[in-house]
Design an enzyme around this catalytic site. Structure first.
Site, PDB file in Angstrom:
ATOM      1  N   HIS A 180       0.817  -1.220   0.000  1.00  0.00           N
ATOM      2  CA  HIS A 180       0.000   0.000   0.000  1.00  0.00           C
ATOM      3  C   HIS A 180       0.843   1.259   0.000  1.00  0.00           C
ATOM      4  O   HIS A 180       0.412   2.300  -0.478  1.00  0.00           O
ATOM      5  CB  HIS A 180      -1.016  -0.041   1.134  1.00  0.00           C
ATOM      6  CG  HIS A 180      -2.148  -0.953   0.798  1.00  0.00           C
ATOM      7  ND1 HIS A 180      -2.144  -2.287   1.119  1.00  0.00           N
ATOM      8  CD2 HIS A 180      -3.270  -0.734   0.064  1.00  0.00           C
ATOM      9  CE1 HIS A 180      -3.229  -2.855   0.639  1.00  0.00           C
ATOM     10  NE2 HIS A 180      -3.932  -1.940  -0.004  1.00  0.00           N
ATOM     11  N   CYS A 222     -10.016  -3.405 -10.139  1.00  0.00           N
ATOM     12  CA  CYS A 222      -9.567  -2.185  -9.459  1.00  0.00           C
ATOM     13  C   CYS A 222      -8.177  -2.368  -8.852  1.00  0.00           C
ATOM     14  O   CYS A 222      -7.680  -1.499  -8.159  1.00  0.00           O
ATOM     15  CB  CYS A 222     -10.568  -1.742  -8.407  1.00  0.00           C
ATOM     16  SG  CYS A 222     -10.793  -2.933  -7.084  1.00  0.00           S
TER      17      CYS A 222
HETATM   18  C1  PEP Z   1      -6.669  -5.192  -4.518  1.00  0.00           C
HETATM   19  O1  PEP Z   1      -6.426  -6.021  -3.642  1.00  0.00           O
HETATM   20  O2  PEP Z   1      -6.385  -5.365  -5.721  1.00  0.00           O
HETATM   21  C2  PEP Z   1      -7.312  -3.911  -4.184  1.00  0.00           C
HETATM   22  C3  PEP Z   1      -7.717  -3.076  -5.107  1.00  0.00           C
HETATM   23  O3  PEP Z   1      -7.420  -3.581  -2.867  1.00  0.00           O
HETATM   24  P1  PEP Z   1      -6.171  -3.118  -1.991  1.00  0.00           P
HETATM   25  O4  PEP Z   1      -5.020  -2.875  -2.919  1.00  0.00           O
HETATM   26  O5  PEP Z   1      -6.571  -1.892  -1.261  1.00  0.00           O
HETATM   27  O6  PEP Z   1      -5.945  -4.280  -1.097  1.00  0.00           O
END
Ligand code: PEP
Ligand code: MG
Length: 583
Positions: free
Chosen positions: A206, A520
């Site tokens: 993240h 996403c």
């Molecule tokens: C994912 O896991 O691809 C996602 C979009 O959520 P995050 O990156 O916030 O875990």
């Protein structure tokens, strides 16, 4: 002497600047820039803290029992001496006055500088004094934490005074740290750092995702960068290749300066596509949506021509608040800001996804969970605390009265979890009915990011209006590699046949029942994968605003119909990467 360090390229572009080292070993330290006009006040704040700690040490000394070992009194003497050492106070003053660091950041920075000097000492006795200095600094930090600060953070760091690059440009700064939590990154979001480097982290950690959202060159997983680079070193960050060049020669500087300008020109070219609808050569309309972390990011989403928000990571409202969670009204106002910021375009709000590499705050960073990515994360965390979850659900439902809102649930794997979630959503509506409070309709979506979910799509499609594939986690959980761990970063493979199989099935099964499916995860913003995803039938991509125009360019050049057969060949291959590179 010039040298280079290799890490993982996570956010494109070239940054050239002087290193600012954040001493993240003392992670529980606030780092922010102060307004230069308040620098004197900040220096005074640390003086008061230092004097108070000196007084505390002197008192301990006075109160030592008569039979206390003499070494103890001597040690306290050493602490007093270190505390009042000129190098410490002059250095701290320098970081505050010249760099406008807050007091806590200034003292930890100076500690790092002095700690290196201690490390280099021949004499083992002197070398060990580093630990004493650390204790003294900890005492000062503890005092500062307890005392309220009259100085407000300033969003924009000023360039160091007296230092100029070229004619009149301010000196750019690049941030180097061992580790930065997503909350730390958020704090730096408004700042003027031109690049980021961390020793740890994977491509879809993240921290990397936030760096990308800031559209600032960044390299993570650079191993020992924070110990090899010194405060104030000139550093080139190549966010395209993951290379750092420390103390570059003039020739190298010129070469990267050229690359930097090329990148700027390319962006300028792309910006002309902003108002062009994303339609393939064979007239397939493609939705390019934005991923946002904060309501204020909506402006960048609209600016980049996004047709909505496909993922609002609401957990960023919850992070870095020392455990005090946002109440319903605060959340409601934040969601409304995002909805209004999107000017009538739809906003998909994901319920809180705390856990794994997104701790609530620094204190929870090393929570004693054995394996946080497999632990109480995302929907599991929410279902473990129904009052907290209901608060968020009410806030989202109320915000839906102001525009088109979709509610997205992360990390579902069990039917039991689906049922509990849906029943809590009903309960939240009933609570609002009882209060007589207005709320709006929401479409309900589930994230497909655990292989278990991707293997029971009919169930998910039965309960939900739409699906959104979180490829970051889907890859992590399918391939059993921690997305935040640079040691296994080489195994993180979006083109692994197993990952592609799950992705293709999800897109196909959604299409078969006429329910929208989007991606996403970071794959959606990777231009090298746009054609493949289009060929698999994907028509909704959600990514950071900074990636939208480059992906749009790929969409405009693609013939989705023709890509279909090729995409099937790719997913049937045991070496998809080879085919994707040479379609
Ligand atoms: C994912 O896991 O691809 C996602 C979009 O959520 P995050 O990156 O916030 O875990
Ligand atoms: Mg995820």
């Amino acid at each position: 002497m010039s040298f280079s360090i290799h890490g993982l390229a996570v956010s494109r572009g070239i940054a050239i600047g002087r290193a600012v080292l954040v001493a993240s070993s003392r992670a529980d330290v606030a780092h922010y820039f102060i307004d230069p006009a308040q620098a004197q006040q900040e220096v005074q704040r640390i003086r008061i803290a230092r004097d108070a700690v000196a007084e505390e040490i002197a008192r301990i000394q006075r109160d030592l029992p008569k039979d206390a070992p003499p070494e103890l009194a001597a040690l306290l003497d050493v602490h007093l001496m270190l505390l009042q050492d000129e190098q410490l106070s002059a250095g701290v003053k320098h970081w505050i006055m010249e760099r406008h660091y807050n007091a806590e950041w200034a003292i930890t920075t100076q500690y790092e500088v002095l700690a290196r000097q201690f490390d280099e000492m021949e004499d083992p006795y002197l070398r060990e004094r580093k630990a004493d200095l650390e204790q003294v600094v900890e005492r000062v930090l503890r005092y500062l934490k307890g005392a309220a600060s009259p100085v407000q953070p300033s969003a924009r760091p000023r360039a160091p005074q007296g230092e100029l690059l070229g004619d009149s440009m301010d000196v750019p700064l690049v941030l180097i740290a061992h580790d930065l939590s997503p909350a730390d990154m958020l704090q730096f979001k408004q700042s003027l750092f031109v690049g980021f480097v961390t020793d740890v982290g994977g491509r879809t950690s993240h921290t990397a995702i936030v760096a990308r959202s800031m559209d600032i060159p960044a390299v993570v997983g650079a191993r020992s960068a924070s110990s090899l680079i010194a405060q104030d070193d000139w550093v080139i960050i190549d966010g395209d290749t993951g290379v750092l060049i420390v103390d570059p020669s003039p020739i190298i500087l010129a070469e990267y300066g050229f690359k930097q300008r090329q990148g700027e020109l390319e962006r300028e070219r792309l910006s002309r596509l902003r108002h062009t609808p994303a339609v393939t050569l064979d007239s397939q309309k493609v939705d390019l949506l934005a991923n946002i972390e904060l309501p204020e990011d909506a402006a960048a989403a609209v600016q980049a021509g996004a047709v909505g928000v496909g993922l609002f990571r609401s957990e960023f409202l919850f992070m870095g608040r020392s455990g005090r969670l946002p109440d319903e009204q605060e959340q409601y106002l934040a969601y409304v800001r995002a909805v209004e910021g999107m000017q009538g375009l739809p906003v998909t709000i994901r319920t809180v996804d705390i856990g794994a590499d997104k701790p609530l705050d620094r204190a929870h960073r090393h929570d004693d969970h054995l394996n946080p990515a497999l632990g109480l994360r995302a929907i599991r965390w929410s279902l473990a605390d129904p009052p907290m979850f209901l608060t968020q659900l009410r806030a989202i439902l109320r915000a839906a009265a102001h525009g088109q809102v979709n509610l997205l649930v992360p990390m579902l794997a069990h039917v039991r979890e689906i049922r509990q979630t849906l029943s809590l959503i009903d309960h939240a509506r009933a609570q609002l009915d009882n209060r007589g409070q207005a709320y709006g309709p929401v479409r309900l979506g589930a994230m497909i990011e655990v292989p278990a979910a991707a293997l029971m799509l009919p169930t998910f499609l039965h309960y939900f209006d739409f699906l959104s594939i979180g490829t970051n986690d889907l890859i992590q959980y399918t391939l059993a590699i921690d997305r935040a761990d640079e040691a296994v970063a080489h195994l993180y493979d979006p083109l692994h046949p197993a990952v592609l199989r799950l992705l293709a099935d999800t897109i196909a099964q959604g299409a078969a029942v006429g329910k929208p499916v989007s991606v996403c995860g970071e794959m959606a913003g990777d231009v090298s994968l746009t054609r493949l995803l289009l060929g698999l039938g994907l028509r909704s991509f959600s990514m950071h605003p900074s990636q939208i125009l480059a992906v749009k360019q790929q969409v405009l050049r693609a013939d989705a119909g023709k890509l279909q057969a090729w995409a099937q060949e790719v997913i049937a291959s045991d070496d998809p990467a080879r085919l994707v590179q040479a379609p």
